[in-house]
Design an enzyme around this catalytic site. Sequence first.
Site, mmCIF file in Angstrom:
data_model
loop_
_atom_site.group_PDB
_atom_site.id
_atom_site.type_symbol
_atom_site.label_atom_id
_atom_site.label_comp_id
_atom_site.label_asym_id
_atom_site.label_seq_id
_atom_site.Cartn_x
_atom_site.Cartn_y
_atom_site.Cartn_z
ATOM 1 N N ASP A 65 50.344 116.506 128.487
ATOM 2 C CA ASP A 65 51.412 115.949 127.674
ATOM 3 C C ASP A 65 51.003 114.534 127.226
ATOM 4 O O ASP A 65 50.799 113.667 128.073
ATOM 5 C CB ASP A 65 52.686 115.885 128.534
ATOM 6 C CG ASP A 65 53.925 115.675 127.697
ATOM 7 O OD1 ASP A 65 53.810 115.563 126.468
ATOM 8 O OD2 ASP A 65 55.023 115.626 128.285
ATOM 9 N N ASP A 66 50.826 114.331 125.937
ATOM 10 C CA ASP A 66 50.529 112.992 125.404
ATOM 11 C C ASP A 66 49.125 112.472 125.715
ATOM 12 O O ASP A 66 48.874 111.279 125.567
ATOM 13 C CB ASP A 66 51.523 111.928 125.927
ATOM 14 C CG ASP A 66 52.906 112.039 125.309
ATOM 15 O OD1 ASP A 66 53.196 113.065 124.674
ATOM 16 O OD2 ASP A 66 53.698 111.089 125.468
ATOM 17 N N CYS A 105 56.055 116.506 121.023
ATOM 18 C CA CYS A 105 56.077 117.637 121.960
ATOM 19 C C CYS A 105 56.786 118.868 121.438
ATOM 20 O O CYS A 105 56.190 119.944 121.359
ATOM 21 C CB CYS A 105 56.770 117.236 123.257
ATOM 22 S SG CYS A 105 56.108 115.767 123.996
ATOM 23 N N LYS A 164 56.376 121.901 132.089
ATOM 24 C CA LYS A 164 57.293 121.486 131.025
ATOM 25 C C LYS A 164 57.556 122.586 129.992
ATOM 26 O O LYS A 164 56.638 123.276 129.561
ATOM 27 C CB LYS A 164 56.667 120.270 130.340
ATOM 28 C CG LYS A 164 57.264 119.898 129.010
ATOM 29 C CD LYS A 164 56.687 118.581 128.535
ATOM 30 C CE LYS A 164 57.112 118.291 127.109
ATOM 31 N NZ LYS A 164 57.006 116.870 126.769
ATOM 32 N N HIS A 166 60.639 122.182 127.236
ATOM 33 C CA HIS A 166 61.080 121.363 126.084
ATOM 34 C C HIS A 166 61.308 122.189 124.818
ATOM 35 O O HIS A 166 61.034 121.721 123.700
ATOM 36 C CB HIS A 166 60.074 120.226 125.804
ATOM 37 C CG HIS A 166 60.741 118.996 125.259
ATOM 38 N ND1 HIS A 166 60.069 117.838 124.945
ATOM 39 C CD2 HIS A 166 62.038 118.755 124.937
ATOM 40 C CE1 HIS A 166 60.894 116.942 124.484
ATOM 41 N NE2 HIS A 166 62.108 117.462 124.462
ATOM 42 N N HIS A 320 52.689 111.853 130.482
ATOM 43 C CA HIS A 320 53.835 111.243 129.798
ATOM 44 C C HIS A 320 54.391 110.151 130.715
ATOM 45 O O HIS A 320 54.390 110.320 131.933
ATOM 46 C CB HIS A 320 54.881 112.346 129.568
ATOM 47 C CG HIS A 320 55.926 112.028 128.545
ATOM 48 N ND1 HIS A 320 56.871 111.034 128.738
ATOM 49 C CD2 HIS A 320 56.190 112.569 127.331
ATOM 50 C CE1 HIS A 320 57.653 110.991 127.672
ATOM 51 N NE2 HIS A 320 57.268 111.908 126.801
#
Length: 609
Positions: A65-66, A105, A164, A166, A320
């Site tokens: 993530d990121d 995301c 995750k 989302h 993140h």
Amino acid sequence: MLLRLHKFSLQLSSSTSWQSTKEGMFYFPCYCSPSLFLGLYLLLKPPGLQALVSQKPNVVIFMADDLGIGDIGCYGNNTIRTPNIDRLAKEGVKLTHHIAAAPLCTPSRTAFLTGRYPIRSGMADFGGIRVLQWTGGSGGLPPNETAFTRILQKQGYTNGLIGKWHQGVNCEYRNDHCHHPLKHGFDYFYGMPFSMMGDCQITQPPEMAAPLRTRLWFYTQWIALAVLSLVAAKLTHLVPLSWKTVFLLAFFGLLFFVSWFSSYGFIRYWNCVVMRNYEITEQPMKVERTASLMLREAISFIERNQHGPFFLFVSFLHVHTPLVTTGNFTGKSNHGLYGDNVEEMDWMIGRILNALDNQGLRNNTLVYFASDHGGHLEAQQGNVQLGGWNGIFKGGKAMGGWEGGIRVPGLFRWPGILPEGTAIDEPTSLMDIYPTLVHLAGGTIPQDRVIDGRNLMPLLQGCVKYSEHEFMFHYCGAYLHAVRWHQKESGNVWKAHYVTPVFQPDGAGGCYELRFCPCSGEGVTHHDPPLLFDLSRDPSEAMPLSPDTEAVFHAVLSRIDKAVDEHRRTLSPVPQQLSLNNILWKPWLQPCCGMFPFCWCDKENDANL
Ligand SMILES: *[C@@H]1O[C@H](CO)[C@@H](O)[C@H](O)[C@H]1NC(C)=O
Ligand SMILES: *[C@@H]1O[C@H](CO)[C@@H](O)[C@H](O)[C@H]1NC(C)=O
Ligand SMILES: *[C@@H]1O[C@H](CO)[C@@H](O)[C@H](O)[C@H]1NC(C)=O
């Protein structure tokens, strides 16, 4: 056996149909050409391969993530330690031109799961809120989208999601779970229906609560004023309303206020939730132990499904903010909290790869590693950088057009089938995973809709030279910001920017005052003619071309314009999942493990972590 083999056709470009690597190992020839050399295959039949081709492969996907492309060793970082990710590159194929369909995301993951640009599923926003904000909102991955997991499931796969999501939870009432992973082809889910946020760690400055606090004060005043004036008007007989209406209006005013108020300070309870399948196991979650729990879940999923075929999607909460890192890794890297978090994630990947080895699954498992989009340049606290590094590429997370927002790592390993230690510079997309996995599972992609991804197997195996992507469209929300044209004959990779964000401070390379660059309005510049770059000569997008410096300037732009027209004709209006109404927190949709609004529980057994 024979029937199956047809799929794995052979290629006779080299003197034998088998290409040997340095170590003298064989890898499987291409799937892509007709199976003319089946006989030859049967003649040569290298040991161990029969077992390989007679089974559908397991698939393990790691998604960070990121994470920025400049944050890992095999993409040129020499001060951060990512030995396990680097090992994937050494044992497999490294994509150097791997592109996310969106720089944030929610839409990027939608595109990944559906193989389609997020605008096709209504996950690209026109308004300004570009990701889902609440587990209690009504937007999410629409039930009529077909995630590749649904097709894999039909082909006999057991699918697990750890981490995750989302992509939304409910549509109309609490626990209808219309957007839930289990409704989209997963057989098992353990993780966050939402996303890791600053609000989840008590010691961190709040992320979503901060703007709410000021807005809250604003709404409180207005609602109080409205209720008071209403009562005063009634008392002085100025308005012909019954007391019933006055009470009703006051009640709704109050309800509205309570919704705002309850979000204030309660965000941990509303959004920092962990679920196992449909059951909430922690509300709010204890972030410090989530990594260990996820690891335990991922390994046990592999063990439970060792007889396969399975698909495991490890969707990290790393890296993140708030960068929750366990004791073993804090303070150990050269890059502060961020580096610690990256190194911990790498360690987790190593543990999961070991679990595959321990079950003897290494050769029958396709492993893929990627990040959902570029690193977040503006994630800073004082002088401390809390977001990722996008290497030589301009821009980062939230920027739809600049390369740093969308160019991500992409690694594939499948011993014996994919060549080792190779790099591919052709443009590829995260959306390509969809048709690739559907193909490997023996399924067919949906025919009733546009799928933007392309099967990567021929490219990964080295039996074609070019990727099938000629044009790629780079959206920021629902706004087309840039277009890439891979002109195969000339080798140029043109990129035209129609819109770019206004950096602040000027020339800073990011939107440091706003924290996220916007897609439209005052915060962007429109370019006519578009800014044109040739990434094959200028990957950092530093020198815009002009008719003086580039002879084919106008020809390139008009070809790109034509591609945009053709692309636009394939779009049709769909319900907007990120509309204000779908984004709002709705108390009646809030996942809750108690009697709403008393939502708290901890059902996790962390005795042997
Ligand atoms: C390695 O990653 C860190 C952390 O993001 C970054 O600060 C550093 O500049 C990177 N180094 C290189 C050589 O890319
Ligand atoms: C896995 O594949 C590699 C490379 O093709 C081969 O050397 C090795 O023996 C295989 N291992 C097993 C357990 O089949
Ligand atoms: C899903 O439903 C919406 C609303 O009815 C429709 O606009 C859209 O085209 C559908 N999507 C697919 C992929 O069928």
